[in-house]
Motif scaffolding. Structure first.
Motif, short mmCIF file in Angstrom:
data_model
loop_
_atom_site.label_atom_id
_atom_site.label_comp_id
_atom_site.label_asym_id
_atom_site.label_seq_id
_atom_site.Cartn_x
_atom_site.Cartn_y
_atom_site.Cartn_z
N HIS A 96 73.92 89.18 42.84
CA HIS A 96 74.65 87.94 42.56
C HIS A 96 73.93 87.20 41.45
O HIS A 96 72.79 87.50 41.11
N CYS B 274 75.99 83.84 47.15
CA CYS B 274 76.35 85.26 47.21
C CYS B 274 77.78 85.34 47.73
O CYS B 274 78.09 84.83 48.82
N MET B 275 78.65 85.98 46.98
CA MET B 275 80.06 86.05 47.38
C MET B 275 80.31 87.13 48.42
O MET B 275 81.38 87.18 49.02
N GLU B 276 79.32 87.99 48.68
CA GLU B 276 79.48 89.03 49.70
C GLU B 276 79.28 88.46 51.10
O GLU B 276 80.03 88.76 52.01
N CYS C 93 70.47 89.67 46.71
CA CYS C 93 70.60 88.70 47.81
C CYS C 93 69.57 89.03 48.89
O CYS C 93 69.43 90.18 49.30
N GLY D 11 78.12 84.90 51.61
CA GLY D 11 78.29 83.45 51.66
C GLY D 11 77.00 82.67 51.82
O GLY D 11 77.04 81.48 52.08
N TYR E 260 73.31 81.02 50.60
CA TYR E 260 72.57 80.47 49.46
C TYR E 260 71.30 79.85 50.00
O TYR E 260 71.35 78.98 50.87
N HIS F 16 73.34 80.84 42.48
CA HIS F 16 74.73 80.81 42.89
C HIS F 16 74.84 81.39 44.30
O HIS F 16 74.00 82.18 44.73
N PRO G 203 82.65 84.21 53.89
CA PRO G 203 83.07 85.26 52.96
C PRO G 203 84.54 85.60 53.13
O PRO G 203 85.08 85.50 54.24
N SER G 204 85.18 85.96 52.01
CA SER G 204 86.62 86.18 52.05
C SER G 204 86.99 87.55 52.62
O SER G 204 88.11 87.76 53.02
#
Length: 59
Positions: A37, A43-45, A30, A47, A49, A41, A57-58
């Motif tokens: 990632h 990046c889930m770390e 990223c 958030g 793109y 897509h 991010p969660s």
């Protein structure tokens, strides 16, 4: 309809299927946080793109 004249042996069947295995998923670093990632897509770390934050991010 076509019908096989002879039974396909296990070895012949498995030789044909030798290319059906799963391959590794290509990962990219990223640009924002440096985490790995999947390409194209979010990046889930972090958030992000393509330089924009698209999700929160969660964690």
């Amino acid at each position: 309809m076509a019908h096989p004249k002879r039974k396909t042996s296990k070895s012949r069947k498995n030789k044909r299927r030798s290319h059906h295995g799963l391959s590794d998923i290509p990962l990219t670093e990223c640009a924002n946080c440096g985490a790995l990632h999947r390409r194209h897509h979010v990046c889930m770390e972090c958030g992000y793109y393509r330089g924009r934050q698209v999700i929160q991010p969660s964690n």
